[in-house]
Design an enzyme around this catalytic site. Structure first.
Site, mmCIF file in Angstrom:
data_model
loop_
_atom_site.group_PDB
_atom_site.id
_atom_site.type_symbol
_atom_site.label_atom_id
_atom_site.label_comp_id
_atom_site.label_asym_id
_atom_site.label_seq_id
_atom_site.Cartn_x
_atom_site.Cartn_y
_atom_site.Cartn_z
ATOM 1 N N CYS A 2 0.840 -1.195 0.000
ATOM 2 C CA CYS A 2 0.000 0.000 0.000
ATOM 3 C C CYS A 2 0.878 1.249 0.000
ATOM 4 O O CYS A 2 1.843 1.348 0.745
ATOM 5 C CB CYS A 2 -0.957 0.090 1.186
ATOM 6 S SG CYS A 2 -2.096 -1.288 1.273
ATOM 7 N N ARG A 27 3.767 0.064 -4.788
ATOM 8 C CA ARG A 27 3.507 -0.571 -3.494
ATOM 9 C C ARG A 27 2.155 -1.274 -3.454
ATOM 10 O O ARG A 27 1.860 -2.013 -2.514
ATOM 11 C CB ARG A 27 3.565 0.473 -2.372
ATOM 12 C CG ARG A 27 4.929 1.103 -2.197
ATOM 13 C CD ARG A 27 4.912 2.046 -1.022
ATOM 14 N NE ARG A 27 4.626 1.330 0.210
ATOM 15 C CZ ARG A 27 5.542 0.861 1.036
ATOM 16 N NH1 ARG A 27 6.811 1.027 0.757
ATOM 17 N NH2 ARG A 27 5.200 0.215 2.131
ATOM 18 N N TRP A 73 -3.067 -2.503 -1.789
ATOM 19 C CA TRP A 73 -2.773 -3.914 -2.044
ATOM 20 C C TRP A 73 -3.667 -4.655 -1.059
ATOM 21 O O TRP A 73 -3.439 -4.643 0.145
ATOM 22 C CB TRP A 73 -1.292 -4.221 -1.788
ATOM 23 C CG TRP A 73 -0.891 -5.598 -2.180
ATOM 24 C CD1 TRP A 73 -0.448 -6.002 -3.407
ATOM 25 C CD2 TRP A 73 -0.870 -6.762 -1.341
ATOM 26 N NE1 TRP A 73 -0.166 -7.347 -3.389
ATOM 27 C CE2 TRP A 73 -0.423 -7.842 -2.143
ATOM 28 C CE3 TRP A 73 -1.203 -7.013 -0.011
ATOM 29 C CZ2 TRP A 73 -0.286 -9.137 -1.640
ATOM 30 C CZ3 TRP A 73 -1.073 -8.297 0.482
ATOM 31 C CH2 TRP A 73 -0.612 -9.346 -0.336
ATOM 32 N N ASN A 99 -2.017 1.022 6.028
ATOM 33 C CA ASN A 99 -1.228 -0.078 5.472
ATOM 34 C C ASN A 99 -1.010 -1.058 6.613
ATOM 35 O O ASN A 99 -0.564 -0.661 7.687
ATOM 36 C CB ASN A 99 0.115 0.468 4.954
ATOM 37 C CG ASN A 99 1.041 -0.641 4.498
ATOM 38 O OD1 ASN A 99 0.604 -1.755 4.224
ATOM 39 N ND2 ASN A 99 2.325 -0.325 4.422
ATOM 40 N N GLY A 100 -1.328 -2.339 6.389
ATOM 41 C CA GLY A 100 -1.137 -3.340 7.440
ATOM 42 C C GLY A 100 -2.411 -4.144 7.648
ATOM 43 O O GLY A 100 -3.297 -4.152 6.789
ATOM 44 N N GLU A 483 16.757 -17.360 -9.352
ATOM 45 C CA GLU A 483 16.425 -15.944 -9.561
ATOM 46 C C GLU A 483 15.865 -15.729 -10.972
ATOM 47 O O GLU A 483 14.900 -14.986 -11.159
ATOM 48 C CB GLU A 483 17.678 -15.086 -9.317
ATOM 49 C CG GLU A 483 17.513 -13.609 -9.563
ATOM 50 C CD GLU A 483 16.395 -12.936 -8.756
ATOM 51 O OE1 GLU A 483 15.861 -13.541 -7.818
ATOM 52 O OE2 GLU A 483 16.041 -11.798 -9.118
ATOM 53 N N LYS A 487 12.170 -14.203 -11.679
ATOM 54 C CA LYS A 487 11.941 -13.018 -12.528
ATOM 55 C C LYS A 487 10.903 -13.343 -13.599
ATOM 56 O O LYS A 487 9.980 -12.585 -13.830
ATOM 57 C CB LYS A 487 13.219 -12.548 -13.233
ATOM 58 C CG LYS A 487 14.248 -11.795 -12.455
ATOM 59 C CD LYS A 487 13.853 -10.455 -11.937
ATOM 60 C CE LYS A 487 13.132 -10.530 -10.638
ATOM 61 N NZ LYS A 487 13.812 -10.504 -9.403
ATOM 62 N N GLU A 490 7.274 -13.959 -12.146
ATOM 63 C CA GLU A 490 6.564 -12.840 -11.527
ATOM 64 C C GLU A 490 6.130 -11.772 -12.525
ATOM 65 O O GLU A 490 5.132 -11.101 -12.308
ATOM 66 C CB GLU A 490 7.336 -12.237 -10.352
ATOM 67 C CG GLU A 490 8.569 -11.462 -10.684
ATOM 68 C CD GLU A 490 9.256 -10.888 -9.440
ATOM 69 O OE1 GLU A 490 8.577 -10.524 -8.481
ATOM 70 O OE2 GLU A 490 10.508 -10.801 -9.462
ATOM 71 N N HIS A 506 15.851 -36.302 -10.512
ATOM 72 C CA HIS A 506 15.128 -36.872 -9.372
ATOM 73 C C HIS A 506 13.654 -36.486 -9.392
ATOM 74 O O HIS A 506 12.958 -36.649 -8.388
ATOM 75 C CB HIS A 506 15.789 -36.435 -8.059
ATOM 76 C CG HIS A 506 17.185 -36.932 -7.927
ATOM 77 N ND1 HIS A 506 17.492 -38.253 -7.707
ATOM 78 C CD2 HIS A 506 18.373 -36.292 -8.065
ATOM 79 C CE1 HIS A 506 18.802 -38.406 -7.674
ATOM 80 N NE2 HIS A 506 19.365 -37.219 -7.899
ATOM 81 N N LYS A 605 5.777 -4.047 -3.938
ATOM 82 C CA LYS A 605 7.228 -3.925 -3.812
ATOM 83 C C LYS A 605 7.746 -4.277 -2.422
ATOM 84 O O LYS A 605 8.749 -4.960 -2.288
ATOM 85 C CB LYS A 605 7.634 -2.501 -4.185
ATOM 86 C CG LYS A 605 9.130 -2.252 -4.191
ATOM 87 C CD LYS A 605 9.784 -2.925 -5.370
ATOM 88 C CE LYS A 605 11.283 -2.744 -5.386
ATOM 89 N NZ LYS A 605 11.913 -3.729 -6.294
HETATM 90 O O1 M6R Z 1 12.676 -5.862 0.265
HETATM 91 P P1 M6R Z 1 13.107 -7.278 0.237
HETATM 92 O O2 M6R Z 1 14.424 -7.467 -0.425
HETATM 93 O O3 M6R Z 1 13.093 -7.924 1.593
HETATM 94 O O4 M6R Z 1 12.031 -8.028 -0.638
HETATM 95 C C1 M6R Z 1 11.999 -9.423 -0.683
HETATM 96 C C2 M6R Z 1 11.037 -9.919 -1.719
HETATM 97 O O5 M6R Z 1 9.737 -9.512 -1.435
HETATM 98 C C3 M6R Z 1 11.406 -9.448 -3.124
HETATM 99 O O6 M6R Z 1 12.699 -9.810 -3.456
HETATM 100 C C4 M6R Z 1 10.430 -10.058 -4.156
HETATM 101 O O7 M6R Z 1 10.629 -11.427 -4.238
HETATM 102 C C5 M6R Z 1 10.585 -9.379 -5.507
HETATM 103 N N1 M6R Z 1 9.320 -9.300 -6.135
HETATM 104 C C6 M6R Z 1 11.503 -10.116 -6.410
HETATM 105 O O8 M6R Z 1 11.605 -9.572 -7.663
#
Ligand code: M6R
Length: 610
Positions: A2, A27, A73, A99-100, A483, A487, A490, A506, A605
């Site tokens: 948020c 956010r 969010w 937010n929360g 990673e 990417k 997502e 496996h 984010k």
């Molecule tokens: O702010 P942070 O590095 O703790 O965030 C962790 C994850 O939420 C963040 O890396 C998330 O997986 C991203 N969407 C990855 O691209």
């Protein structure tokens, strides 16, 4: 999660709120709303992206010098107009954004409904507006006093920002866990959940501490603890400028951030290597004896930060010979980990606000461990909870998918591992110097990788319609594979899985059939032949191979349907180069599929709830 903004000043609040919300939309983007005071309280809310709200507001006159805004969010209640923030009390005079998660909202709602309050939404947030109304009615007190009382009744996590049309001169802000920043400049008072929304007004910000309430008015901020005692606070100066939070001619923030990586690597190294080839980390204040006593390192993080931790495990163990455990922050404290004062916990979070990572490091501290944080955000919560902080100098990352902060974390973690080894004398100084030289060559090598974006784009076009993509690697290459898969999934919504290549047979090999793309990361000298054998196994099942391989590697070329060549570096540093083509691959696929890489569905984010 948020985005929150608030403004009180001498200009019309609405355009300032909208501009701030645009900067914070990463956010949360399932609905948006504003409340502006001009005698009465006017509220506009709309499900969908911020642009929907902007369209709704087109041609409407919403004057007023005080206002709050929110990009949502959703946690409680679907993303509808009614559930969008701000929420109001029964009188319509109080408006607030949140937010929360308010955990005791059910109990409070039942009580307030019993007192005659009418609820208009399915959110947990609305209960706070009615609670404050009820306190104001009962006590005839100020909004500040009512919020101070309410925060001691509300349970859970909240950054709350509240205004009252009967008092158009102030905004009341409360924090219990999720981040919120306040500021004052030249006759204005400002509130935001993240720094980019404030950069147009000030670079001196006050991140509220946990369990604090602020009264923000024109040119002034007063801060109180939850007991109502006023506390002295010092603003934090932010080096980021407005330009850093703009797209700068790129189509998307994600692409801009990928292309900023050479500078990000350079900036994260800057000032941390001396002329004698030694690592200099002024932020790490422990003496050598304390560092020598470390018996175990535990790395905790989430998402992409977890992957940088996964690569760092290899570096730390290799350079220092200290055993390293790696935990997902969301799992860590629930598994009864063994920790004591000889353990060093590394918490990695680009935002510095991830709820699980914060909880993990707080738990580690309670167990007596020392905590070092790796983060990109000055003044973020993790910087206050950790014993030492190593900043990555990546500048603001707006794209929801982490890219440049990942590379910066890898650099910072390698520096930290080398520093530990240096101070504990576990590594030949000549080797340390050699590794530092390799680190310093990386910015130009990343530039070289970026120059080959054309090949990656071509591969992305070819595989944009894939329904599954498998990523494999070995050693540090496994972290790159995971990673790369994260990417892709997502931002393109293609099912993608990352595996250590040796694990493929496996189970996951059953997924392979002709045409399925398999991305293989060919790094790590001693694992090279084994990777080639795994790639042969993949080809034998008719799958296509997309190989990330050292430049000029003819054996790899012969086995690849698509080849992403990267310059050669030391194996432990190779993720810093190998990840880059996979970021571009995910980006170009998302674009081919007509998706917005900066705002993937369902994501936010900063994940400030557990
Ligand atoms: O702010 P942070 O590095 O703790 O965030 C962790 C994850 O939420 C963040 O890396 C998330 O997986 C991203 N969407 C990855 O691209």
């Amino acid at each position: 999660m948020c985005g929150i903004v608030g403004y009180v000043g001498d200009r019309s609040a609405l355009p300032i709120l909208i501009e701030g919300m645009e900067r914070l939309e990463y956010r949360g983007y399932d609905s948006a709303g504003v409340a502006v005071v001009n005698g009465d309280m006017t509220v506009a809310r709309k499900a969908g992206r911020l642009s929907e709200l902007e369209a709704e507001l087109e041609g409407r006159d919403l004057p007023g010098l005080l206002g709050i805004g929110h990009t949502r969010w959703a946690t409680h209640g679907a993303p509808t107009d009614e559930n969008a923030h701000p929420h109001r009390d029964c009188s319509g005079k109080i408006a607030l954004v949140h937010n929360g998660i308010i955990e005791n909202h059910d109990v409070l709602k039942a009580r307030l409904v019993g007192e005659g309050h009418t609820f208009m939404s399915e959110t947990d947030t609305e209960v706070a507006a009615h609670l404050i109304e009820s306190i104001l009615q009962e006590r005839s007190c100020s909004l500040l006093e009512a919020v101070l009382e309410a925060v001691n009744v509300l349970e859970g996590a909240f950054a709350l920002v509240c205004i009252n049309s009967d008092d158009p001169d102030r905004i009341i802000v409360a924090r219990q866990e999720p981040p919120i920043i306040v500021g004052a400049a030249d006759g204005v008072g400002l509130v935001a959940s993240d720094i980019p929304a404030l950069l147009a007004h000030t670079r001196d910000v006050i991140p509220l501490d946990n369990r604090q309430v602020a009264e923000v008015s024109r040119g002034s901020v007063r801060v109180f603890d939850f007991a109502g005692e006023e506390v002295t606070v010092e603003p934090v100066h932010v080096e980021w400028n407005m330009e850093a939070a703009e797209k700068g001619g790129y189509e998307d923030f994600m692409l801009k951030e990928i292309f900023e990586q050479p500078d990000v690597v350079r900036d994260t190294l800057r000032g941390r290597v001396d002329r004698e080839g030694r690592v200099k980390l002024d932020e790490v204040h422990w003496d050598d004896e304390t560092l020598r006593r470390i018996s175990k390192v535990v790395v905790v993080a989430c998402g992409t930060s977890f992957h940088s931790g996964m690569a760092a495990k290899h570096s730390i163990e290799h350079y220092t010979r200290i055993p390293v455990e790696l935990d997902l922050a969301s799992e860590f404290r629930y598994r009864d980990p063994v920790l004591d004062e000889t353990c060093l916990v590394i918490g990695i979070a680009q935002s510095g606000e991830t709820a699980d990572t914060l909880a993990a490091i707080r738990f580690a501290k309670e167990m007596g461990a020392k905590v070092v944080a790796i983060t990109n955000v000055v003044g973020s919560s993790i910087t206050r909870d950790a014993d030492a902080v190593l900043f990555t100098h990546a500048g603001p990352e707006i794209g929801v998918a982490a890219t440049k902060t990942f590379l910066a974390q890898l650099v910072a973690l390698n520096l930290f591992a080398l520093y530990l080894a240096q101070q504990r004398q576990s590594m030949d100084p000549a080797k340390t110097a050699e590794t530092l030289t390799a680190l310093q060559a990386l910015p130009e090598q990343v530039e070289e990788v970026l120059r080959s974006q054309g090949e990656v784009h071509r591969a992305a076009k070819r595989y944009a319609d894939a329904s599954d993509v498998i990523f494999i690697g070995r050693g540090v290459g496994t972290a790159v594979a995971l990673e790369g898969a994260l990417k892709l999934k997502e931002i393109s919504y293609i099912h993608a899985e990352g595996y250590p290549a040796g694990e493929l047979k496996h189970g996951a090999i059953a997924l392979l059939e002709p045409g399925v793309p398999v991305v293989a990361v060919l790094t790590g000298a001693k694992l090279y032949d084994k990777m080639l054998a795994n790639i042969e196994e993949v080809r034998a099942r008719g799958a296509d191979t997309i190989l990330v391989a050292p430049q000029g590697d003819e054996r790899a070329r012969a086995l690849a349907n698509e080849l992403f060549e990267v310059p050669v570096t030391k194996p432990l540093l190779s993720p810093i180069l190998d990840t880059v083509p996979l970021q571009l691959f995910a980006y170009f696929i998302a674009k081919e599929r007509g998706l917005s890489p900066d705002k993937p569905r369902n994501l936010a984010k900063s994940v400030t709830v557990e």
